[in-house]
Design a protein around this motif. Structure first.
Motif, PDB file in Angstrom:
ATOM      1  N   THR A  36      -0.184   3.432   0.196  1.00 23.38           N
ATOM      2  CA  THR A  36       0.323   4.278   0.022  1.00 23.38           C
ATOM      3  C   THR A  36       2.684   4.646   0.976  1.00 23.38           C
ATOM      4  N   ALA A  37       2.383   2.704   0.486  1.00 18.72           N
ATOM      5  CA  ALA A  37       3.358   2.575   1.394  1.00 18.72           C
ATOM      6  C   ALA A  37       3.955   1.527   0.309  1.00 18.72           C
ATOM      7  N   GLY A  38       5.588   1.425   0.370  1.00 21.12           N
ATOM      8  CA  GLY A  38       6.061   0.305  -1.010  1.00 21.12           C
ATOM      9  C   GLY A  38       5.520  -1.259  -0.892  1.00 21.12           C
TER      10      GLY A  38
ATOM     11  N   GLY B 193      -0.212   8.229   6.920  1.00 23.19           N
ATOM     12  CA  GLY B 193       0.834   8.494   7.543  1.00 23.19           C
ATOM     13  C   GLY B 193       0.811  10.308   8.281  1.00 23.19           C
ATOM     14  N   SER B 194       1.266  11.000   7.462  1.00 27.30           N
ATOM     15  CA  SER B 194       0.819  12.380   7.927  1.00 27.30           C
ATOM     16  C   SER B 194      -0.370  13.048   7.449  1.00 27.30           C
ATOM     17  N   GLY B 195      -1.880  12.381   7.051  1.00 32.65           N
ATOM     18  CA  GLY B 195      -2.283  12.152   6.944  1.00 32.65           C
ATOM     19  C   GLY B 195      -3.287  13.235   5.404  1.00 32.65           C
ATOM     20  N   TYR B 196      -2.349  13.760   4.964  1.00 36.05           N
ATOM     21  CA  TYR B 196      -2.014  14.804   3.350  1.00 36.05           C
ATOM     22  C   TYR B 196      -2.945  14.255   2.626  1.00 36.05           C
TER      23      TYR B 196
ATOM     24  N   GLY C 284      -3.115  -0.055  13.459  1.00 40.01           N
ATOM     25  CA  GLY C 284      -3.088  -1.370  12.616  1.00 40.01           C
ATOM     26  C   GLY C 284      -2.369  -1.479  11.735  1.00 40.01           C
ATOM     27  N   ALA C 285      -2.342  -2.669  11.490  1.00 41.79           N
ATOM     28  CA  ALA C 285      -1.718  -3.051  10.122  1.00 41.79           C
ATOM     29  C   ALA C 285      -1.647  -3.498   8.947  1.00 41.79           C
ATOM     30  N   GLY C 286      -2.202  -2.551   7.905  1.00 47.83           N
ATOM     31  CA  GLY C 286      -3.008  -2.262   6.701  1.00 47.83           C
ATOM     32  C   GLY C 286      -3.099  -3.950   6.053  1.00 47.83           C
ATOM     33  N   TYR C 287      -1.738  -5.010   6.094  1.00 53.65           N
ATOM     34  CA  TYR C 287      -2.295  -6.035   5.167  1.00 53.65           C
ATOM     35  C   TYR C 287      -3.756  -7.163   6.131  1.00 53.65           C
ATOM     36  N   LYS C 288      -3.540  -6.212   6.847  1.00 54.89           N
ATOM     37  CA  LYS C 288      -5.507  -7.220   7.202  1.00 54.89           C
ATOM     38  C   LYS C 288      -6.256  -6.412   6.588  1.00 54.89           C
TER      39      LYS C 288
ATOM     40  N   VAL D 133       8.568   4.794   0.707  1.00 52.10           N
ATOM     41  CA  VAL D 133       8.881   3.726   2.401  1.00 52.10           C
ATOM     42  C   VAL D 133       8.515   2.650   1.991  1.00 52.10           C
ATOM     43  N   PRO D 134       8.927   1.383   2.648  1.00 56.72           N
ATOM     44  CA  PRO D 134       8.196   0.272   2.573  1.00 56.72           C
ATOM     45  C   PRO D 134       6.926  -0.290   3.648  1.00 56.72           C
ATOM     46  N   MET D 135       6.391  -0.957   3.099  1.00 57.46           N
ATOM     47  CA  MET D 135       5.018  -1.119   3.607  1.00 57.46           C
ATOM     48  C   MET D 135       5.850  -2.178   4.628  1.00 57.46           C
TER      49      MET D 135
ATOM     50  N   GLN E 152       2.290   7.250  16.622  1.00 57.73           N
ATOM     51  CA  GLN E 152       2.599   8.724  16.449  1.00 57.73           C
ATOM     52  C   GLN E 152       1.776   9.689  15.632  1.00 57.73           C
ATOM     53  N   LEU E 153       2.363   8.511  14.285  1.00 57.15           N
ATOM     54  CA  LEU E 153       1.448   9.358  12.872  1.00 57.15           C
ATOM     55  C   LEU E 153       0.175   8.984  13.403  1.00 57.15           C
ATOM     56  N   TYR E 154      -0.613   7.983  13.473  1.00 48.77           N
ATOM     57  CA  TYR E 154      -2.345   7.922  13.982  1.00 48.77           C
ATOM     58  C   TYR E 154      -2.292   8.536  15.007  1.00 48.77           C
TER      59      TYR E 154
ATOM     60  N   SER F 192      -8.634   5.333   6.879  1.00 43.01           N
ATOM     61  CA  SER F 192      -7.293   4.829   6.887  1.00 43.01           C
ATOM     62  C   SER F 192      -6.664   4.444   7.780  1.00 43.01           C
ATOM     63  N   ILE F 193      -6.179   3.626   7.554  1.00 40.42           N
ATOM     64  CA  ILE F 193      -4.991   2.487   8.988  1.00 40.42           C
ATOM     65  C   ILE F 193      -3.334   3.361   8.406  1.00 40.42           C
ATOM     66  N   GLU F 194      -2.999   3.633   9.465  1.00 41.23           N
ATOM     67  CA  GLU F 194      -1.369   4.095   9.931  1.00 41.23           C
ATOM     68  C   GLU F 194      -1.263   3.110  11.162  1.00 41.23           C
ATOM     69  N   ARG F 195      -0.018   2.354  10.346  1.00 39.56           N
ATOM     70  CA  ARG F 195       0.940   1.446  12.270  1.00 39.56           C
ATOM     71  C   ARG F 195       1.446   2.344  12.656  1.00 39.56           C
ATOM     72  N   GLN F 196       2.170   3.393  12.314  1.00 47.69           N
ATOM     73  CA  GLN F 196       2.944   3.982  13.302  1.00 47.69           C
ATOM     74  C   GLN F 196       1.873   4.799  14.553  1.00 47.69           C
TER      75      GLN F 196
ATOM     76  N   GLU G 152      10.678   8.455  10.735  1.00 45.51           N
ATOM     77  CA  GLU G 152      11.238   7.961   9.732  1.00 45.51           C
ATOM     78  C   GLU G 152       9.549   7.574   8.472  1.00 45.51           C
ATOM     79  N   GLN G 153       9.144   8.284   8.357  1.00 43.98           N
ATOM     80  CA  GLN G 153       8.144   8.216   6.990  1.00 43.98           C
ATOM     81  C   GLN G 153       8.145   9.134   6.429  1.00 43.98           C
ATOM     82  N   THR G 154       7.691   9.327   5.340  1.00 40.82           N
ATOM     83  CA  THR G 154       7.816  10.668   5.010  1.00 40.82           C
ATOM     84  C   THR G 154       5.797  10.769   3.815  1.00 40.82           C
TER      85      THR G 154
HETATM   86  N1  SAH Z   1      -0.253   8.982   2.584  1.00 37.44           N
HETATM   87  C1  SAH Z   1       1.277   9.817   3.573  1.00 37.44           C
HETATM   88  C2  SAH Z   1       2.712   9.108   2.856  1.00 37.44           C
HETATM   89  C3  SAH Z   1       3.163   8.120   3.748  1.00 37.44           C
HETATM   90  S1  SAH Z   1       4.253   7.313   3.839  1.00 37.44           S
HETATM   91  C4  SAH Z   1       1.749  11.066   3.406  1.00 37.44           C
HETATM   92  O1  SAH Z   1       1.700  11.652   2.120  1.00 37.44           O
HETATM   93  O2  SAH Z   1       1.824  11.653   4.595  1.00 37.44           O
HETATM   94  C5  SAH Z   1       3.967   5.258   3.916  1.00 37.44           C
HETATM   95  C6  SAH Z   1       2.709   5.193   5.571  1.00 37.44           C
HETATM   96  O3  SAH Z   1       2.372   4.010   5.333  1.00 37.44           O
HETATM   97  C7  SAH Z   1       3.465   5.751   6.566  1.00 37.44           C
HETATM   98  O4  SAH Z   1       3.297   6.907   7.412  1.00 37.44           O
HETATM   99  C8  SAH Z   1       4.001   4.563   7.325  1.00 37.44           C
HETATM  100  O5  SAH Z   1       4.364   4.150   8.781  1.00 37.44           O
HETATM  101  C9  SAH Z   1       2.830   3.280   6.751  1.00 37.44           C
HETATM  102  N2  SAH Z   1       2.720   2.331   6.845  1.00 37.44           N
HETATM  103  C10 SAH Z   1       3.754   1.470   6.220  1.00 37.44           C
HETATM  104  N3  SAH Z   1       3.549  -0.177   6.626  1.00 37.44           N
HETATM  105  C11 SAH Z   1       2.255  -0.071   6.876  1.00 37.44           C
HETATM  106  C12 SAH Z   1       0.785  -1.499   7.168  1.00 37.44           C
HETATM  107  N4  SAH Z   1       1.082  -2.746   7.112  1.00 37.44           N
HETATM  108  N5  SAH Z   1       0.433  -0.294   7.911  1.00 37.44           N
HETATM  109  C13 SAH Z   1      -0.538   0.038   8.326  1.00 37.44           C
HETATM  110  N6  SAH Z   1       0.442   1.609   7.638  1.00 37.44           N
HETATM  111  C14 SAH Z   1       1.559   0.618   7.130  1.00 37.44           C
END
Ligand code: SAH
Length: 201
Positions: free
Chosen positions: A144-146, A81-84, A126-130, A197-199, A104-106, A98-102, A51-53
């Motif tokens: 790259t998330a809100g 996310g996608s890695g793009y 992992g969790a990007g906040y840290k 999409v929300p962070m 499946q996407l990682y 780069s850090i990703e918390r989903q 459910e990401q973009t």
């Molecule tokens: N740059 C990516 C953007 C994906 S959307 C692309 O263009 O494909 C934002 C991504 O941030 C999502 O994959 C989401 O899972 C990830 N994300 C959201 N909150 C996060 C967090 N706290 N730590 C790491 N990744 C996070």
């Protein structure tokens, strides 16, 4: 189609030739689900797994242009996310984390990026906040998330003179550039309204 996309981005105000060249090089269609491949060079965001973009190319270009990555700099991206966007960053700089918390996407990006020859130093689940304290300080940080607010740990991990680009807000986000001018001082600039999409916490 990629060349046409680059021309569109120029018309929309992107001027950084390194960024335009990276967008002109990275095969965006190989970072999208097969059903969407034929749309890959439209200037639009599209759904990816979990459910990401995948961000709109204009947004990727705008954020990359604000970030001003140079070779040799330590770069941290939150939201692989996608890695793009990660692939674009690896063409601008050679030390990209780069850090990703989903998960499946990682898993997907961790395989796809090296397969296409885009070598990040590390993709982290992992969790990007840290942030990544073991690698900090970073010359550049891209979120790259809100984010509802700017995470303190990320500010602490920004090198003096470093730049962070982060979309801040809940419903819509203000693209915010933060420059660390000294150990204790940060300058903020707003660069218009975007929607991410929300962070996640
Ligand atoms: N740059 C990516 C953007 C994906 S959307 C692309 O263009 O494909 C934002 C991504 O941030 C999502 O994959 C989401 O899972 C990830 N994300 C959201 N909150 C996060 C967090 N706290 N730590 C790491 N990744 C996070």
């Amino acid at each position: 189609m990629r060349r046409h996309l680059v021309e569109q981005l120029r018309k929309k105000g992107i001027t950084d030739e390194n960024v335009l060249s990276a967008i002109g090089t990275v095969p965006r269609h190989l970072f999208m689900d097969s059903g969407f491949e034929s749309h890959a060079y439209q200037d639009k965001a599209f759904p990816i797994a979990a459910e990401q973009t995948i961000s709109q190319p204009y947004t990727v270009a705008f954020q990359s242009q604000l970030l001003q990555v140079k070779q040799g700099q330590n770069v941290l991206e939150i939201g692989t996310g996608s890695g793009y966007q990660t692939a674009v960053l690896t063409l601008l700089g050679d030390h990209v984390y780069s850090i990703e918390r989903q998960h499946q996407l990682y898993r997907y990006s961790m395989r796809q990026l090296p397969k296409l020859g885009y070598n990040a130093k590390k993709i982290v689940f992992g969790a990007g906040y840290k942030g990544l304290p073991e690698v900090a300080p970073f010359d550049r940080i891209l979120v790259t998330a809100g984010a509802s607010e700017v995470p303190k740990a990320l500010l602490n991990q920004l090198a003096i003179g470093g730049r962070m680009v982060i979309p801040v807000g809940i419903e819509t986000q203000e693209m915010t550039l933060i420059v660390r001018t000294s150990a204790k001082e940060f300058e903020k600039q707003k660069h218009g309204s975007f929607r991410f999409v929300p962070m996640l916490s």
